[in-house]
Design an enzyme around this catalytic site. Structure first.
Site, short mmCIF file in Angstrom:
data_model
loop_
_atom_site.label_atom_id
_atom_site.label_comp_id
_atom_site.label_asym_id
_atom_site.label_seq_id
_atom_site.Cartn_x
_atom_site.Cartn_y
_atom_site.Cartn_z
N LYS A 239 0.81 -1.23 0.00
CA LYS A 239 0.00 0.00 0.00
C LYS A 239 0.84 1.28 0.00
O LYS A 239 0.40 2.32 -0.47
CB LYS A 239 -0.89 0.01 1.25
CG LYS A 239 -2.16 -0.77 1.03
CD LYS A 239 -3.09 -0.60 2.21
CE LYS A 239 -4.09 -1.73 2.20
NZ LYS A 239 -4.39 -2.25 3.51
N ARG A 240 2.05 1.16 0.54
CA ARG A 240 2.91 2.35 0.58
C ARG A 240 3.19 2.88 -0.81
O ARG A 240 3.55 4.02 -1.01
CB ARG A 240 4.26 2.01 1.23
CG ARG A 240 4.20 1.79 2.71
CD ARG A 240 5.58 1.40 3.23
NE ARG A 240 6.06 0.17 2.59
CZ ARG A 240 7.17 0.07 1.90
NH1 ARG A 240 7.93 1.12 1.74
NH2 ARG A 240 7.54 -1.09 1.38
#
Ligand code: GLU
Length: 469
Positions: A239-240
């Site tokens: 997700k980063r």
């Protein structure tokens, strides 16, 4: 080889993410390219983590991408009777055995093995004890003690595993559930899957699976393990690195064709070609061109490809994707000439469908939102007369075809002695409220006489209002 059968086997414990979609795409493309079959199997034996929402999310994402399946969806949770049958086959033929060692005992064995410089493994205590079934017994597979197991991987080449390093792994847990490696092999055998393309996070499982195929007397499938997708910092994609769910890209205004095109390029290439239609991918996709090095996910590249697909898609088709975004903004959008006309003025200047819907705003709203600065700068008294003249001419013209417009503009310029640039921006602001928009002539053509005249008149009123202040 007989007909190619590939599969996608997601575990439903979340949405369909970019990496999973890419695996699905490779298997689907290969099946379509080879005129084979593509099977969908939901691996939901982990009852604690599997949810119906995830299953639905996976279907929704695959459908949106246009990845269709020929067989399934099969659910592992509905196939326990089949696993049981195969477990019994192995137990009856002495290739698997019941083990009653406790978790603590096994932990102790693993520690011991590590302490003496080996891999942590079960020591085979129950292997020859001929134990029967008990409430807490697991079933272990009798792994060969010597020799090697070779994975002939069509992406990575041959990988050799020492059998000594593998222990007698569990194939049925004490609660009666088959383990992942066992269920996958039984499923792939019984579903006729002969080509397995998946992420290389499964490489370490594969020797165990190969041993099971051999024990079950089944021909080995072709295995191809593709490198995992990485983020810009070359760590595993998460997700980063941006939105990970496939449907998030749908909601952000990406076309499924662009997402597929981008995904395929994260691990497969065809010369230096970047843009592919789905039909082209089906024709060109092949295993030898799958890459051995990891693809790096780059959201900007995806966006650029999206812009290219928006540009390339016929307006009638693009309309179907754009309508939901226009409706979301409350515009009365529907299929037809007005919308396809709008699209032809915006498709070369929109990177996403959201951006396109925003740019289309002036085509749909009754009350334009005027950019104050633009009004101040361009709707000034010196333009009042030319604007009024132009409005009058447009109102009385036989049609508003682009050539007619050009003639009318020319007449105004000649009569008033101003240059085109001097009237173009005021007209643009009058029609759209903004200083940047598609070309004036094409906009007038699409907006149609009523809207054009009423907007020009409104601008004239604005200027006159300023004048009387
Ligand atoms: N269910 C596994 C996963 O989601 C895939 C199994 C396989 O491809 O063999 O990672």
């Amino acid at each position: 080889m007989s007909q190619v059968v590939t599969r996608f086997a997601p575990s439903p414990s979340g949405y369909l993410h970019i990496g999973g979609a890419r695996t699905a795409l490779f298997s689907w493309l290969y099946a379509r390219h080879m005129k084979g079959k593509f099977v969908l199997r939901i691996e939901d034996t982990d009852l604690a983590r599997s949810t119906q929402e995830s299953v639905d999310a996976i279907f929704e994402a695959l459908e949106w991408l246009g990845i269709d399946w020929d067989e399934g969806p099969f659910f592992q949770s509905e196939r326990f009777h089949i696993y049981k049958e195969y477990l019994e086959k192995l137990a009856d033929s002495g290739q698997a055995y019941y083990c009653t060692c406790s978790v603590e005992e096994v932990e102790e064995m693993r520690k011991k093995a590590t302490a003496s410089g080996g891999k942590p493994k079960y020591d085979g205590s129950c292997r020859e004890k001929g134990r029967g079934k008990t409430d807490s017994a697991v079933i272990r597979f009798k792994s060969p003690l010597m020799g090697t197991t070779v994975l002939e991987d069509v992406v990575k080449g041959n990988i050799v595993f020492q059998n000594q390093e593998m222990d007698d792994f569990i194939i049925q847990r004490s609660d009666g559930m088959p383990t992942y490696n066992f269920a996958v092999v039984v499923d792939d055998i019984t579903m006729g899957v002969n080509t397995i393309l998946r992420g290389d996070d499964h490489v370490m499982n594969t020797p165990k699976q190969i041993l099971l195929y051999k024990a079950l007397n089944s021909p080995l499938p072709t295995f191809g393990h593709v490198p995992m997708v990485l983020g810009h910092d070359r760590t595993r994609l998460s997700k980063r690195h941006g939105a990970m769910s496939v449907t998030a890209y749908r909601d952000m205004g990406y076309l499924p064709q662009a997402v597929l095109n981008y995904l395929v390029r994260l691990g497969w290439s065809f010369g230096d070609q970047e843009f592919f239609t789905i039909e082209e991918l089906i024709t060109k996709f092949n295993i030898p061109n799958l890459g051995r090095s990891a693809g790096v996910f780059n959201p900007e590249k995806l966006t650029a490809l999206n812009a290219d697909h928006i540009k390339a898609m016929p307006s009638e088709k693009l309309a179907l994707y754009l309508i939901p975004f226009l409706k979301q903004k409350g515009y009365p959008a529907e299929e037809g000439n007005y919308l396809t006309g709008i699209i032809t003025t915006l498709n070369t200047r929109s990177k996403t469908l959201i951006e396109m819907a925003e740019s289309a705003s002036f085509y749909y709203v009754d009350q334009l939102e005027y950019d104050e600065k633009a009004v101040k700068k361009f709707l000034k008294t010196d333009i009042l007369e030319p604007l009024a003249m132009l409005t009058e001419k447009l109102a009385n013209a036989k049609d508003l075809a682009q050539e007619t417009q050009e003639t009318l503009f020319k007449e105004v310029l000649e009569t008033t002695g101003i240059k085109f640039g001097k009237i173009a921006q005021p007209v643009r602001v009058a029609l759209t409220g903004k200083t940047a928009s598609p070309g004036i002539f094409e906009m007038i053509d699409i907006l149609g006489r009523d809207r054009v005249i009423s907007r020009l008149n409104h601008a004239i009123k604005l200027i006159s209002g300023q004048q009387s202040k």
